[in-house]
Design an enzyme around this catalytic site. Structure first.
Site, mmCIF file in Angstrom:
data_model
loop_
_atom_site.group_PDB
_atom_site.id
_atom_site.type_symbol
_atom_site.label_atom_id
_atom_site.label_comp_id
_atom_site.label_asym_id
_atom_site.label_seq_id
_atom_site.Cartn_x
_atom_site.Cartn_y
_atom_site.Cartn_z
ATOM 1 N N HIS A 96 0.842 -1.190 0.000
ATOM 2 C CA HIS A 96 0.000 0.000 0.000
ATOM 3 C C HIS A 96 0.881 1.245 0.000
ATOM 4 C CE1 HIS A 96 -3.914 -1.953 1.725
ATOM 5 N NE2 HIS A 96 -3.343 -2.698 0.790
ATOM 6 N N GLU A 126 0.886 3.843 1.877
ATOM 7 C CA GLU A 126 1.367 4.258 3.195
ATOM 8 C C GLU A 126 2.575 3.439 3.646
ATOM 9 O OE1 GLU A 126 -3.232 4.207 3.624
ATOM 10 O OE2 GLU A 126 -1.706 3.390 2.249
ATOM 11 N N CYS A 183 -2.339 -0.608 7.522
ATOM 12 C CA CYS A 183 -1.573 0.635 7.469
ATOM 13 C C CYS A 183 -1.723 1.452 8.752
ATOM 14 C CB CYS A 183 -1.994 1.463 6.260
ATOM 15 S SG CYS A 183 -1.552 0.689 4.693
#
Length: 295
Positions: free
Chosen positions: A52, A54, A85
């Site tokens: 992801h 992040e 995350c």
């Protein structure tokens, strides 16, 4: 720079993810008013569900500060972080999280869990929503609308069955349409054991296009055998495949791409940033030109 300007950088990352066929989420990490990390989703290109925006940004930030804490840093992200995350953000001791859009279904900062109010965790970052919310939401909405319509996906070929699909596409495009002899079209690199990466693109799970990536010397890679079936050529499949391939090359340590373009496709590659070099030459009876791009 202002908070909105930092979030605008995250939006740019989200747009890059969108152009690569990834869910358009971008993240930026700032320390003392300076951007120390930028990232966007790379789940598809890396075949890794944990990639992801992040998490990738956090990893870059740790490398930048050379510490195991980001307590003086702020995170700007275009969509509310998920459970995974959110946990990483807390462990990283990010000071404040600026989220553009909420995610009622998968968000874990406030939507399905309120990190600020949980006294059972060691670090609870401040959270603020609303920066460039409309723009970020629009990118996501349009992306999923287009995905439902087109169902595009590109992936690295890892099975003989998928490789056979690549051969079928190339046979249709090169052998049948362009009269390239089959013995010139298929060569020693057309194997899962060869030092070559094959990419297969599908639309609504129907095979639509293919290309291959060949590692060369000095971080140089060659893209070749780019083929899209006629019925999919108005859906930007070639563009999406090339964006995917360039990301694969960058993640493999490459910084330069070369290719041999048919003259009729020269304009397509020029729009992607490729520059001509050398003279026109013939391959399989078709005029080609060498082209190059720095990543």
């Amino acid at each position: 720079m202002t908070h909105s300007e930092f979030m605008h950088l995250a939006v740019i990352e989200a747009k890059q993810a969108r152009d690569e066929g990834e869910v358009p989420v971008g993240a930026v990490i700032v320390k003392n008013g300076v951007v120390i990390a930028k990232a966007h989703n790379q789940k598809e290109v890396l075949n890794n569900a944990t990639c992801h925006a992040e998490l990738i940004a956090l990893q870059e930030a740790f490398q930048a500060v050379k510490l195991n804490s980001l307590e003086d840093c702020d995170l700007y992200v275009t969509l509310e972080p998920c459970m995974m995350c959110t946990g990483a953000i807390s462990l990283s001791k990010i000071r404040k999280v600026y989220c553009a859009a909420k995610d009622p279904k998968g968000g874990f900062i406030t939507s399905n869990y309120h990190v600020e109010h949980d006294k059972g965790i060691n670090h609870r970052p401040e959270v603020e929503f609303g920066l460039l919310e409309e723009e970020s939401s629009k990118i996501l909405i349009e992306f999923f609308k287009e995905r439902r319509k087109q169902g595009f996906k590109a992936s690295i070929v890892r099975t003989k069955e998928a490789l056979e699909k690549c051969f079928e596409i190339r046979n249709t495009v090169f052998v049948i349409e362009q009269n390239v002899p089959i013995e010139e079209e298929i060569d020693g690199l057309d194997s899962l054991d060869a030092n070559c990466i094959h990419i297969l693109a599908t639309v609504n799970e129907i095979e639509a296009g293919t290309l291959r990536i060949i590692p060369k010397a000095n971080k140089e890679f060659k893209i070749g055998r780019v083929a899209v079936l006629k019925e999919f050529r108005k859906h930007k499949i070639g563009l999406k495949m090339m964006n995917f391939a360039e990301k694969v090359i960058k993640n493999s340590g490459g910084n330069e791409v070369i290719l041999e373009a048919q003259l009729q496709a020269r304009g397509f590659y020029e729009r992607l940033g490729y520059c001509e070099e050398g003279e026109i030459f013939q391959d399989a009876g078709i005029d080609h030109i060498k082209m190059r791009k720095q990543l």
